[in-house]
Design an enzyme around this catalytic site. Sequence first.
Site, PDB file in Angstrom:
ATOM      1  CG  HIS A 121      -1.859   0.998   1.445  1.00  0.00           C
ATOM      2  ND1 HIS A 121      -1.560   2.273   1.861  1.00  0.00           N
ATOM      3  CD2 HIS A 121      -3.199   0.966   1.277  1.00  0.00           C
ATOM      4  CE1 HIS A 121      -2.669   2.973   1.931  1.00  0.00           C
ATOM      5  NE2 HIS A 121      -3.688   2.205   1.585  1.00  0.00           N
ATOM      6  CG  ASP A 198       0.813  -2.218   6.417  1.00  0.00           C
ATOM      7  OD1 ASP A 198      -0.146  -2.410   7.195  1.00  0.00           O
ATOM      8  OD2 ASP A 198       0.733  -1.519   5.386  1.00  0.00           O
ATOM      9  CD  GLN A 201      -6.517  -4.556   4.085  1.00  0.00           C
ATOM     10  OE1 GLN A 201      -7.429  -5.354   4.338  1.00  0.00           O
ATOM     11  NE2 GLN A 201      -6.756  -3.287   3.793  1.00  0.00           N
ATOM     12  CE  LYS A 224      -7.161  -0.698   6.477  1.00  0.00           C
ATOM     13  NZ  LYS A 224      -7.927  -0.053   5.413  1.00  0.00           N
ATOM     14  CB  CYS A 362      -3.834   3.262  -1.527  1.00  0.00           C
ATOM     15  SG  CYS A 362      -5.134   4.435  -1.249  1.00  0.00           S
TER      16      CYS A 362
HETATM   17  N1  C6P Z   1      -6.146   0.396   3.084  1.00  0.00           N
HETATM   18  C1  C6P Z   1      -7.957  -0.030   1.543  1.00  0.00           C
HETATM   19  O1  C6P Z   1      -9.048   0.220   1.038  1.00  0.00           O
HETATM   20  P1  C6P Z   1      -4.884   3.768   7.401  1.00  0.00           P
HETATM   21  O2  C6P Z   1      -5.531   4.562   6.317  1.00  0.00           O
HETATM   22  O3  C6P Z   1      -3.709   4.492   8.013  1.00  0.00           O
HETATM   23  O4  C6P Z   1      -5.842   3.233   8.407  1.00  0.00           O
HETATM   24  O5  C6P Z   1      -4.320   2.444   6.674  1.00  0.00           O
HETATM   25  C2  C6P Z   1      -3.448   2.549   5.604  1.00  0.00           C
HETATM   26  C3  C6P Z   1      -3.134   1.190   5.052  1.00  0.00           C
HETATM   27  C4  C6P Z   1      -1.858   0.699   5.183  1.00  0.00           C
HETATM   28  N2  C6P Z   1      -1.527  -0.533   4.769  1.00  0.00           N
HETATM   29  C5  C6P Z   1      -2.428  -1.339   4.197  1.00  0.00           C
HETATM   30  C6  C6P Z   1      -2.016  -2.720   3.780  1.00  0.00           C
HETATM   31  C7  C6P Z   1      -3.745  -0.892   4.020  1.00  0.00           C
HETATM   32  O6  C6P Z   1      -4.632  -1.693   3.438  1.00  0.00           O
HETATM   33  C8  C6P Z   1      -4.102   0.414   4.440  1.00  0.00           C
HETATM   34  C9  C6P Z   1      -5.484   0.949   4.191  1.00  0.00           C
HETATM   35  C10 C6P Z   1      -7.520   0.738   2.758  1.00  0.00           C
HETATM   36  O7  C6P Z   1      -7.251  -0.932   1.115  1.00  0.00           O
HETATM   37  C11 C6P Z   1      -7.758   2.212   2.620  1.00  0.00           C
HETATM   38  S1  C6P Z   1      -6.695   2.949   1.439  1.00  0.00           S
END
Ligand code: C6P
Length: 404
Positions: A121, A198, A201, A224, A362
Amino acid sequence: MFKVNDIRKDFPILSRQVNGKSLVYFDNAATSQTPQQVIDVIVDYYSNYNANIHRGVHTLSQEATDLYEQARQKVQAHFNAKFSHEIILTSGTTHSINLVANGFSSLLKKGDEVIVSALEHHSNIVPWQMLCERTGAILKVIPMNQDGELVMDDYDILLTKNTKLVFVNHISNALGTINPIEYIIEKAHKVGAAVLIDGAQSCPHIKPDVQKLDVDFYVASAHKMCGPTGVGMLYGKEDWLNKLPPYQGGGEMIAEVTFEKTTYANLPHKFEAGTPNICGGIAFGAAIDYMNNVGFNNIAKYEHELLEYATEKLLAIEGLKIYGTSKNKTSVISFNLNSIHPYDVGTILDKLGIAVRTGHHCAQPIMDFYNIPGTIRASFSFYNTKAEIDTLVEGVKKAKMMLS
Ligand code: C6P
């Protein structure tokens, strides 16, 4: 037997209508829905405890502080961190990664190497590119294959004595691939590199054990995993967190301030400048309780059933192609329909009350790899049903008919 109909009753939003149809919520990888048990905690906090924390001698402040610190302990227990001060409560995964990347600015020098994966991401790419620009460190990339898996033989070659850091996601948001993080961590440690995983997910599906993984940093977002937005966590090994400088300056992160010199607070407060998302932190703890009550083994088994069912049904549609075909994947299906633009399919599905994400998710490098502008992504949670998948399949067929 997994009682999905009982579980669904916990989520008020699942009974709403969208565009005159029953909502089918398949955008769980973007954000999960919130059970009443967590909503109640938020209402209770603002009704009975709202105060600033770690600051007041008054009762409300002390009660709010206790609730917040109890939430930190819940996060610690959930991830099996050794100490509660190894848990930094942040605004989410993005904040957590930036905190670590910023900290490494003072630890890296020109020519040092850092390794990312092709499956990341943007949140786990851009902060490190900025770090490389600041320090002169070199960014290397573990490539992916057509199934959306990382090529581990290439990883072995990328690791050298100059590698200082490896940062990889546990599960890809765009494809659902579960990455071999145990192997990645073990190999990185052999050359003396630290590893950040990270877990944005993975945490909705898996209960990670940071001590067993022996990982240096692990990050996640509450929203999430049935919690609110604007709160998340960074786990860091105590030694690493002590080595990193503070990220932001302000209230709460100091030991003593004079105009000549400021000394910093101990962990975890060194990294928690300013008034945090107090209610969010407490609700994060409640979300962890909720998910553990459902049970991560039950969640994994049920979601796997949903994934297999949906994969078979969707693949039966002529012209539908799934991206991310690893055997080791979670309940995410990214697909395209012939050469129809994903956005058009998403718009028709929305008219039918079905929420999916469309676009690059993203994760533009993944889309570039497949040479596509984006995909339609349906991501399932433990509160979804096979009947909802049938609705999606009918919706996709309808979109195909209308757009072909
Ligand atoms: N992915 C998706 O629709 P935040 O926004 O900080 O809570 O998470 C960012 C982020 C970082 N790493 C991974 C692997 C992610 O999937 C995400 C967030 C969402 O896939 C929103 S872009």
